[in-house]
Design an enzyme around this catalytic site. Sequence first.
Site, PDB file in Angstrom:
ATOM      1  N   LYS A  90       0.980  -3.144  12.468  1.00  0.00           N
ATOM      2  CA  LYS A  90      -0.197  -3.615  11.739  1.00  0.00           C
ATOM      3  C   LYS A  90       0.178  -3.718  10.276  1.00  0.00           C
ATOM      4  O   LYS A  90       0.776  -2.799   9.700  1.00  0.00           O
ATOM      5  CB  LYS A  90      -1.340  -2.595  11.908  1.00  0.00           C
ATOM      6  CG  LYS A  90      -2.623  -3.024  11.228  1.00  0.00           C
ATOM      7  CD  LYS A  90      -3.450  -3.923  12.119  1.00  0.00           C
ATOM      8  CE  LYS A  90      -4.523  -4.689  11.363  1.00  0.00           C
ATOM      9  NZ  LYS A  90      -4.017  -5.938  10.735  1.00  0.00           N
ATOM     10  N   GLN A 111       3.830   0.551   4.591  1.00  0.00           N
ATOM     11  CA  GLN A 111       2.718   0.335   5.520  1.00  0.00           C
ATOM     12  C   GLN A 111       2.739   1.362   6.654  1.00  0.00           C
ATOM     13  O   GLN A 111       1.685   1.801   7.116  1.00  0.00           O
ATOM     14  CB  GLN A 111       2.802  -1.089   6.103  1.00  0.00           C
ATOM     15  CG  GLN A 111       1.529  -1.571   6.760  1.00  0.00           C
ATOM     16  CD  GLN A 111       0.499  -2.069   5.759  1.00  0.00           C
ATOM     17  OE1 GLN A 111       0.861  -2.673   4.750  1.00  0.00           O
ATOM     18  NE2 GLN A 111      -0.768  -1.838   6.020  1.00  0.00           N
ATOM     19  N   LYS A 126       4.993  -5.778   8.024  1.00  0.00           N
ATOM     20  CA  LYS A 126       4.593  -6.687   6.951  1.00  0.00           C
ATOM     21  C   LYS A 126       5.294  -8.008   7.192  1.00  0.00           C
ATOM     22  O   LYS A 126       6.381  -8.036   7.781  1.00  0.00           O
ATOM     23  CB  LYS A 126       5.035  -6.123   5.588  1.00  0.00           C
ATOM     24  CG  LYS A 126       4.183  -6.618   4.449  1.00  0.00           C
ATOM     25  CD  LYS A 126       2.931  -5.789   4.332  1.00  0.00           C
ATOM     26  CE  LYS A 126       2.042  -6.234   3.202  1.00  0.00           C
ATOM     27  NZ  LYS A 126       0.982  -5.225   2.972  1.00  0.00           N
ATOM     28  N   GLY A 165      -4.325 -10.284   6.079  1.00  0.00           N
ATOM     29  CA  GLY A 165      -4.020 -10.900   4.796  1.00  0.00           C
ATOM     30  C   GLY A 165      -3.294  -9.955   3.854  1.00  0.00           C
ATOM     31  O   GLY A 165      -3.178  -8.756   4.104  1.00  0.00           O
ATOM     32  N   ASP A 166      -2.792 -10.503   2.786  1.00  0.00           N
ATOM     33  CA  ASP A 166      -2.232  -9.768   1.653  1.00  0.00           C
ATOM     34  C   ASP A 166      -2.232 -10.797   0.510  1.00  0.00           C
ATOM     35  O   ASP A 166      -2.990 -11.769   0.578  1.00  0.00           O
ATOM     36  CB  ASP A 166      -0.821  -9.230   1.994  1.00  0.00           C
ATOM     37  CG  ASP A 166      -0.369  -8.133   1.033  1.00  0.00           C
ATOM     38  OD1 ASP A 166      -0.781  -6.989   1.201  1.00  0.00           O
ATOM     39  OD2 ASP A 166       0.389  -8.426   0.078  1.00  0.00           O
ATOM     40  N   THR A 210     -10.684  -2.660   0.876  1.00  0.00           N
ATOM     41  CA  THR A 210      -9.601  -2.043   0.100  1.00  0.00           C
ATOM     42  C   THR A 210     -10.148  -1.515  -1.220  1.00  0.00           C
ATOM     43  O   THR A 210      -9.879  -0.372  -1.616  1.00  0.00           O
ATOM     44  CB  THR A 210      -8.463  -3.048  -0.152  1.00  0.00           C
ATOM     45  OG1 THR A 210      -8.122  -3.663   1.091  1.00  0.00           O
ATOM     46  CG2 THR A 210      -7.242  -2.369  -0.733  1.00  0.00           C
ATOM     47  N   ASN A 241      -8.817 -10.090  -4.584  1.00  0.00           N
ATOM     48  CA  ASN A 241      -9.747  -9.474  -3.640  1.00  0.00           C
ATOM     49  C   ASN A 241      -9.899  -7.964  -3.849  1.00  0.00           C
ATOM     50  O   ASN A 241     -11.002  -7.422  -3.777  1.00  0.00           O
ATOM     51  CB  ASN A 241      -9.242  -9.792  -2.221  1.00  0.00           C
ATOM     52  CG  ASN A 241      -9.932  -8.979  -1.171  1.00  0.00           C
ATOM     53  OD1 ASN A 241      -9.422  -7.950  -0.732  1.00  0.00           O
ATOM     54  ND2 ASN A 241     -11.120  -9.395  -0.785  1.00  0.00           N
ATOM     55  N   SER A 381      -9.434  -2.837   8.995  1.00  0.00           N
ATOM     56  CA  SER A 381      -8.790  -3.756   9.938  1.00  0.00           C
ATOM     57  C   SER A 381      -8.690  -3.098  11.317  1.00  0.00           C
ATOM     58  O   SER A 381      -8.908  -3.747  12.343  1.00  0.00           O
ATOM     59  CB  SER A 381      -7.373  -4.102   9.467  1.00  0.00           C
ATOM     60  OG  SER A 381      -7.392  -5.169   8.551  1.00  0.00           O
TER      61      SER A 381
HETATM   62  N1  GLU Z   1      -2.341  -6.181   3.326  1.00  0.00           N
HETATM   63  C1  GLU Z   1      -3.205  -5.048   3.417  1.00  0.00           C
HETATM   64  C2  GLU Z   1      -2.418  -3.788   3.192  1.00  0.00           C
HETATM   65  O1  GLU Z   1      -1.503  -3.775   2.411  1.00  0.00           O
HETATM   66  C3  GLU Z   1      -4.015  -5.049   4.689  1.00  0.00           C
HETATM   67  C4  GLU Z   1      -3.219  -4.983   5.934  1.00  0.00           C
HETATM   68  C5  GLU Z   1      -4.055  -5.079   7.199  1.00  0.00           C
HETATM   69  O2  GLU Z   1      -5.272  -5.087   7.120  1.00  0.00           O
HETATM   70  O3  GLU Z   1      -3.430  -5.129   8.258  1.00  0.00           O
HETATM   71  O4  GLU Z   1      -2.679  -2.736   3.711  1.00  0.00           O
END
Ligand code: GLU
Length: 450
Positions: A90, A111, A126, A165-166, A210, A241, A381
Amino acid sequence: MSYVDEIYERVVAQNPGEPEFHQAVKEVLDSLRLVIDANEDKYRKAGILERFTEPERIVSFRVPWVDDNGKVQVNKGYRVQFNSAIGPYKGGLRFHPSVNQGILKFLGFEQTFKDSLTTLPIGGAKGGSDFDPNGKSDREVMRFCQAFMTELYRHIGPDVDVPAGDLGVGGREIGYLFGQYRKLRGAYENGVLTGKARSFGGSLIRPEATGFGAVYYLESVMKHEHDTLEGKTVAVAGFGNVAWGVVQKLSELGAKPVTLSGPDGYIYDPDGITTKEKFDFMLEMRASGRNKVQDYADKFGCKFVAGDKPWGEKVDIIMPCATQNDVDLTQAKRIVANNIKYYIEVANMPTTNEALRFLMDQKNMVVAPSKAVNAGGVLVSALEMSQNSERISWTAKEVDDKLHQIMTEIHDGSAECAEKYGLGYNLVAGANMVGFQKVADAMMAQGIAW
Ligand code: GLU
């Protein structure tokens, strides 16, 4: 040589030209010394750190797409599937010219810890591309997303890997990516992506998660320090965001965010970024694709400082919400010179290791690490995945309450763990230790399958 030092040398030697990855590994390993030393034989024998610092799989592919002039463009695409010991991979997708394999390894590694900290069953990954969405037409973005998914779809799935997203990937991109996945897959598997729009399975509160989560975490810090958010001024960096969610929740809780930043400089708004008009304007600025924070100063008639970061402003709390390495040693010294007590990382690894050490060495400063502070996004998420698999939809209050509760637990768990190891109120070490422990236990229990 200690196991931890040996692993750091190994990572540097085996991953040349990837300084961000080395940096992230070093920061984590430094925090893990006590935990590793206490179990050195067991972990050494199982090669736990060698495995922990090597992604399970990296997919790297070509993304050809046709621009509005009919010319074929080619970008690089990647998915770094770092660790799936506690759940399906994820993590977000980043579309930005700075994206390369080393950056994505650093982000995938971080992550893994972040996802473990959420207490929910998700592994770390990622992905992304060096595609730059700025200045592209909507149709170009759609064609790029379709081309990207045409390869990615073979490597993901609701129980395999669930991207989101990121930077550069928001609701619009997730929509285009899902449309193409659904077509290729021939099945309605909306649990394959998170951050979707409401109409096809998105969760309420995901866009805000977030930012809201970061402020909930900050609330726990204030509580620990017998302090309150009421009336505090906050320097926020970024205007995307995450910053959008942060300023809204700060305002709601009585604090006053006064800065935002972009690649062009920063704005200082003495009245505070505290009204709906200002929050909405942030969304407009982002959607315009101009990538200029000066637009805010032009609209609301406040100060704009070109080419600088907001870290010289005298405020009570610092929240970098932009991108990696936004605060180096020089910037950290400006923060310390202003006697600021709360340094709350929000973006992934916004502080260089040197600056982080310097800030953590300040006696009166509380430093909170991004992998815990920004975990609210991926946490919601995971709640979106739960709703999709049950084919139900929770109310905003249900999601927000859960987010609030788990963010508090993340803070308290890290604080407790650091105390237990005699490190005092060290949220950085605490988060790394808690995040590591759960994944390491799962890896140990599952044998040498991976
Ligand atoms: N990109 C976000 C993070 O850095 C969200 C990742 C997600 O929701 O899977 O955690």
